[in-house]
Design a protein around this motif. Structure first.
Motif, short mmCIF file in Angstrom:
data_model
loop_
_atom_site.label_atom_id
_atom_site.label_comp_id
_atom_site.label_asym_id
_atom_site.label_seq_id
_atom_site.Cartn_x
_atom_site.Cartn_y
_atom_site.Cartn_z
N PRO A 630 0.80 -1.29 0.10
CA PRO A 630 0.11 0.42 -0.15
C PRO A 630 0.79 0.97 0.06
N LEU A 631 0.11 2.22 -0.40
CA LEU A 631 1.34 4.04 -0.70
C LEU A 631 1.65 4.05 0.42
N GLY A 632 0.82 3.73 1.98
CA GLY A 632 1.38 4.36 3.23
C GLY A 632 2.42 3.67 3.20
N GLY A 633 3.43 2.20 3.34
CA GLY A 633 4.26 1.63 3.15
C GLY A 633 5.96 2.46 2.58
N LEU A 634 5.42 3.89 1.65
CA LEU A 634 6.12 4.32 1.58
C LEU A 634 6.90 4.88 3.14
N ARG A 635 6.23 5.23 4.35
CA ARG A 635 6.30 5.85 4.86
C ARG A 635 7.11 4.57 6.26
N SER A 636 7.35 3.72 6.11
CA SER A 636 7.60 3.05 7.17
C SER A 636 8.99 2.89 7.16
N GLY A 637 9.27 2.45 8.64
CA GLY A 637 10.65 2.53 8.84
C GLY A 637 11.84 1.37 8.69
N LEU A 638 13.34 1.54 8.12
CA LEU A 638 14.10 0.18 7.80
C LEU A 638 13.68 -0.98 8.91
N CYS A 639 14.31 -1.55 8.27
CA CYS A 639 14.85 -2.80 8.98
C CYS A 639 15.07 -2.77 10.44
N PRO A 640 14.83 -2.98 11.25
CA PRO A 640 15.99 -2.75 12.78
C PRO A 640 16.42 -4.08 13.45
N TYR A 641 16.16 -5.03 12.72
CA TYR A 641 16.44 -6.43 12.98
C TYR A 641 17.93 -7.06 12.37
N HIS A 642 18.28 -5.95 11.71
CA HIS A 642 20.07 -6.92 10.98
C HIS A 642 20.69 -5.44 11.37
N GLN A 643 21.90 -6.46 12.09
CA GLN A 643 23.07 -5.39 12.36
C GLN A 643 24.43 -5.71 12.16
N LEU A 644 25.02 -4.84 11.71
CA LEU A 644 26.45 -5.00 11.71
C LEU A 644 27.46 -5.58 12.49
N VAL A 645 27.34 -6.41 12.17
CA VAL A 645 28.39 -7.74 13.38
C VAL A 645 30.42 -7.12 13.12
N HIS A 646 31.06 -7.24 14.03
CA HIS A 646 32.39 -6.87 13.45
C HIS A 646 32.43 -9.01 14.43
N LEU A 647 33.73 -9.47 13.91
CA LEU A 647 34.01 -10.65 13.76
C LEU A 647 35.38 -10.75 13.15
N ASP A 648 36.39 -11.60 14.53
CA ASP A 648 37.58 -11.78 13.89
C ASP A 648 38.09 -12.26 12.86
N HIS A 649 39.49 -12.94 12.67
CA HIS A 649 38.92 -12.91 11.24
C HIS A 649 39.21 -14.71 10.91
N THR A 650 38.45 -15.65 12.23
CA THR A 650 37.95 -16.15 12.10
C THR A 650 36.66 -16.86 12.12
N GLY A 651 35.74 -15.91 11.90
CA GLY A 651 34.85 -15.40 12.17
C GLY A 651 33.79 -16.28 13.65
N GLN A 652 34.72 -16.34 14.27
CA GLN A 652 34.14 -17.60 15.37
C GLN A 652 33.55 -16.62 16.23
N TRP A 653 33.91 -15.36 16.52
CA TRP A 653 34.36 -14.66 18.03
C TRP A 653 33.82 -12.93 17.15
N ARG A 654 33.01 -12.48 17.82
CA ARG A 654 32.71 -11.19 17.73
C ARG A 654 33.74 -10.20 18.61
N VAL A 655 34.28 -9.63 18.24
CA VAL A 655 35.55 -8.70 18.53
C VAL A 655 34.46 -7.34 18.42
N THR A 656 35.68 -6.48 19.35
CA THR A 656 35.20 -4.58 19.51
C THR A 656 36.49 -3.92 18.86
N ALA A 657 36.59 -2.50 18.46
CA ALA A 657 37.85 -2.02 18.47
C ALA A 657 38.64 -2.29 19.42
#
Length: 797
Positions: A630-657
């Protein structure tokens, strides 16, 4: 000369007075006796009638007199009817001669016109009254046509017992309309006004037979009928015991009786007979279906059911079964018209909320909504199956009629807005302020009628059928209450313009979601058959299993069904999907439904949405779909559930700067639900949980959102823990969740250690009355605090 002029003047005055008296001797209404209330279907077939207030079966006058009866009554009573001016001098002279020779009254000599006057005045039959009738008869001839006079006679002549008028007599003695009678039947009725006592079933049968046959011979001799018709008519049986009149729509008849005073106030010419929009055949078939299911449901103490069929295009009622009709059984409370009775609509309002939020752009058709334990200001909704999905697409939540997503959606939309919207859409029974209903409004916390609910769905469908005419908006011209009277000019009943409230795109998506509901007992197998009807439908069950609802929509029809007890008694198993829905689909099988609603492409716009969440796709969404919304969908918000996750070079662990060089990081989009939603969602879906943090990074996580969440109790919950049968205090089960299923959680309440849990984080507690603080600590030292209150148990301070 002056005396002559004076005498002439008095003669002129006297003549003028006599002329005025002659002109005014006929009242504006000849007959003021009460008449029966009569309702007919759209083709004029009798549906139901009541006896008049004076105890007579007297139908309102029908201007059209059947040709057979006109021929019979003229031949029997007044053969020169079409040639005289109210008084037949020849017949009057003959009557005087016969009476004088017999020295008693053997012939009256009254014309049909004079008999009409006599019936209207109801005076004693004297010579003076006869003269007055003759004068008034001549005056009547100037005011009415011959057909009009015949109509007055046929509508008011006595036909024996408490039967007055041809139409009532035809139904009482033969069980059908006067236009459907044979020559023999019509002739038998034509002789009755002259001798009404002849119709007595146990007496005078031979006299009635003789007079009828004499009339038939007279019709043969004057060439109205031929000899064969005459002989066959003489073989026809005479009427026997009076027959009961049809009672095919007793509740609509009762509604007409209640509406009549207001109608009479607007139109002084209103009569107690109406031609309705109903279809007699469909009405009887729907009644038969209701009776069949009533016989089944009564074994479970469910005594009542109602059904309504509306034409979408016009809003006209085609079938109106207000209740099962067993007046002899007081338990069924047959007098209650359920179609007009305010009842809790259960979940049947959920499609309206879904459509409204689509139109506003507050949700998209497949956007995820939370389905988790919820408490809002002390209100704790539950799904019917008491389970949770964690997160569910909005259209599936509607198709499955999940309560918690609906309440959370209403919290977002605001119940004040929904309350105002429903009033604009034609629901008049919500006569209390919005705060009285609160969030429970979406689960049946208010009341509505089957009449208004079905009318609202018909208006939604009408918007799709005429989306070009109304620019795709659910306009005020679309919104009108259903109608049961034929010939009513449709004018919007609701003054507040609803332009722009709901658009065709939102309504179309709503009907698509409603079509995906599983039909009772068919387990989706109906979709495999191309001949199956496409129906958008919704069920509802009120709190306490008091009301079962089902409302279905096609481009041609709306069918609304209610099942329950008129006195409001709840019964186990009284659920809309298992009681009302089967009745609804059996009714739809009686109806011819054609093509489905046309997709309103002009009222939709294409956008990219995230395949996993159903929200508008952001740059972080890895999988995207292009869909029309519906035309009202143009006012809807962006996906809140996809976030950028930072992993180490192995991809097994989450890390921070703070603990990993950015050059050695992988930056991966990740579908992340809040912990409470994730807890339930991952048990039903292929959900990839976040990797744990690298050990060296744990000290830097103070700014991160907690990886755990308390599901129950929610903050500031007030809990009442009942006393068990043995007198000991009961327990409340507290529940938490952690992203890392292997993580241990340590439980504390008011700084007292309670224990630890792993994987399944639940603990049964029985805290004392008062305010408390629950503290959870995981192995990494992350803490979550929730304040709650235990209400005092009976016998405690």
């Amino acid at each position: 000369m002056s005396a002559w002029l004076l005498k002439r003047k008095w003669w002129l005055i006297a003549a003028t007075i006599l002329l005025i008296l002659y002109i005014c001797c006929i009242p504006s209404r000849l007959f003021t006796t009460p008449t029966s209330f009569v309702i007919e279907d759209s083709n004029g077939e009798l549906l139901s009638a009541t006896i008049a207030t004076d105890g007579q079966w007297r139908f309102p006058i029908d201007k059209q007199v059947p040709e057979k009866f006109a021929a019979c009554i003229v031949a029997y009573e007044d053969k020169r009817f079409y040639r005289h001016w109210g008084v037949d001098v020849l017949a009057l002279g003959r009557a005087i001669k016969q009476n004088m020779s017999s020295r008693k009254v053997v012939s009256g000599g009254s014309t049909l016109t004079m008999q009409v006057i006599r019936l209207s005045r109801n005076k004693q039959r004297t010579i003076l009254q006869k003269l007055i009738e003759a004068v008034m008869a001549t005056r009547l001839e100037f005011s009415y046509s011959k057909k009009g006079i015949l109509s007055l006679y046929a509508g008011n002549a006595p036909f024996g017992g408490n039967v007055v008028g041809l139409e009532a007599a035809s139904w009482r003695y033969y069980g059908r309309s006067a236009t459907q009678l044979s020559w023999g039947e019509t002739a038998a009725l034509a002789v009755l006004p002259n001798s009404p006592a002849l119709v007595h079933p146990g007496r005078n049968r031979q006299t009635l037979l003789r007079k009828r046959n004499q009339l038939l011979e007279r019709l043969w001799h004057n060439e109205t009928i031929d000899s064969v018709t005459c002989q066959l008519a003489m073989l026809e049986p005479l009427p026997d015991q009076p027959k009961a009149l049809p009672q095919d729509a007793p509740h609509l008849l009762d509604r007409f009786r209640k509406d009549y005073p207001a109608q009479r106030a607007k139109d002084k010419q209103a009569v107690t007979r109406i031609k309705t929009t109903l279809d007699a055949s469909l009405q009887r078939n729907v009644s038969s279906i209701i009776e069949r299911y009533h016989a089944i449901y009564k074994a479970n103490g469910i005594n009542n059911a109602a059904a309504l069929v509306l034409d979408v295009e016009t809003g006209d009622a085609l079938a109106y079964v207000g209740n099962v009709y067993h007046p002899e059984d007081p338990e069924t409370e047959s007098h209650v018209d359920i179609i007009q009775a305010p009842r809790s609509p259960g979940s049947t309002l959920k499609p309206i909320l879904y459509a409204a939020m689509l139109a506003d752009g507050m949700i998209l058709p497949n956007a995820l909504v939370a389905d988790i334990p919820t408490q809002i200001a002390g209100y704790t909704p539950q799904n019917f199956d008491l389970g949770y999905d964690g997160a569910v697409p909005a259209n599936k939540a509607l198709a499955r009629s999940l309560n918690i997503p609906a309440v959370r959606m209403l919290q977002q939309y605001r119940y004040e807005r929904l309350h105002a919207l429903l009033k604009k859409l034609g629901i008049t029974t919500l006569n209390r302020p919005p705060d009285h209903y609160g969030l429970s409004l979406i689960l049946g916390g208010g009341e509505s009628t089957l009449w208004e609910m079905s009318g609202m769905y018909a208006s939604l469908a009408r918007t799709l059928l005429h989306m070009e005419q109304y620019d795709g908006k659910y306009d005020a011209d679309d919104i009108h209450a259903p109608n049961y009277k034929q010939g009513i000019k449709r004018v919007s009943k609701y003054a507040p313009a609803a332009t722009g409230v709901l658009d065709a795109g939102a309504i179309w998506y709503t009907f698509q979601a409603m079509e995906e509901v599983m039909r009772p007992g068919e387990e989706l197998l109906w979709q495999q058959f191309s001949s199956s009807q496409r129906v958008a439908w919704k069920t509802g069950t009120s709190f306490g299993f008091r009301d079962g609802w089902a409302i279905g929509v096609t481009p041609q029809y709306v069918v609304g069904v209610w099942v329950g007890n008129a006195d409001g008694e709840g019964r186990p198993g009284l659920i809309g999907v298992s009681t009302a829905a089967p009745v609804m689909f059996d009714i739809f099988r009686l109806l011819h439904t054609g093509n489905w609603f046309t997709t309103p492409y002009d009222k939709l716009t294409k956008i990219e949405v995230c395949r996993q969440s159903g929200y508008r796709a952001s740059e972080l969404c890895p999988e995207k779909d292009s869909i029309a919304v519906p035309l009202g969908g143009l006012r809807s918000g962006l996906c809140p559930y996809h976030q950028l996750v930072h992993l180490d070079h192995t991809g097994q662990w989450r890390v921070t700067a703070d603990c990993e060089p950015p050059s050695q990081m992988q930056h991966v989009p990740w579908f992340i639900l809040p912990p409470a939603m994730e807890f339930y969602y991952r048990t039903r879906h292929n959900y990839q949980a976040l990797p744990p943090y690298k050990q060296a990074c744990l000290a830097t996580l103070s700014q991160e959102k907690p990886p755990m969440e308390v599901i129950y109790p929610r903050p500031n919950t007030r809990i009442y823990v009942p006393i068990e049968i043995d007198g000991k205090p009961g327990e409340a089960v507290f529940t938490a969740t952690h992203r890392n299923t292997a993580e241990k959680i340590y439980w504390h309440m008011d700084d007292h250690y309670l224990g630890e849990t792993q994987e399944f984080h639940q603990m049964a507690l029985h805290p004392p009355a008062g305010k408390h603080v629950l503290t959870l600590v995981d192995e990494q030292g992350v803490q979550v605090h929730v304040a709650f209150e235990i209400l005092a148990k009976k016998g405690e301070d």
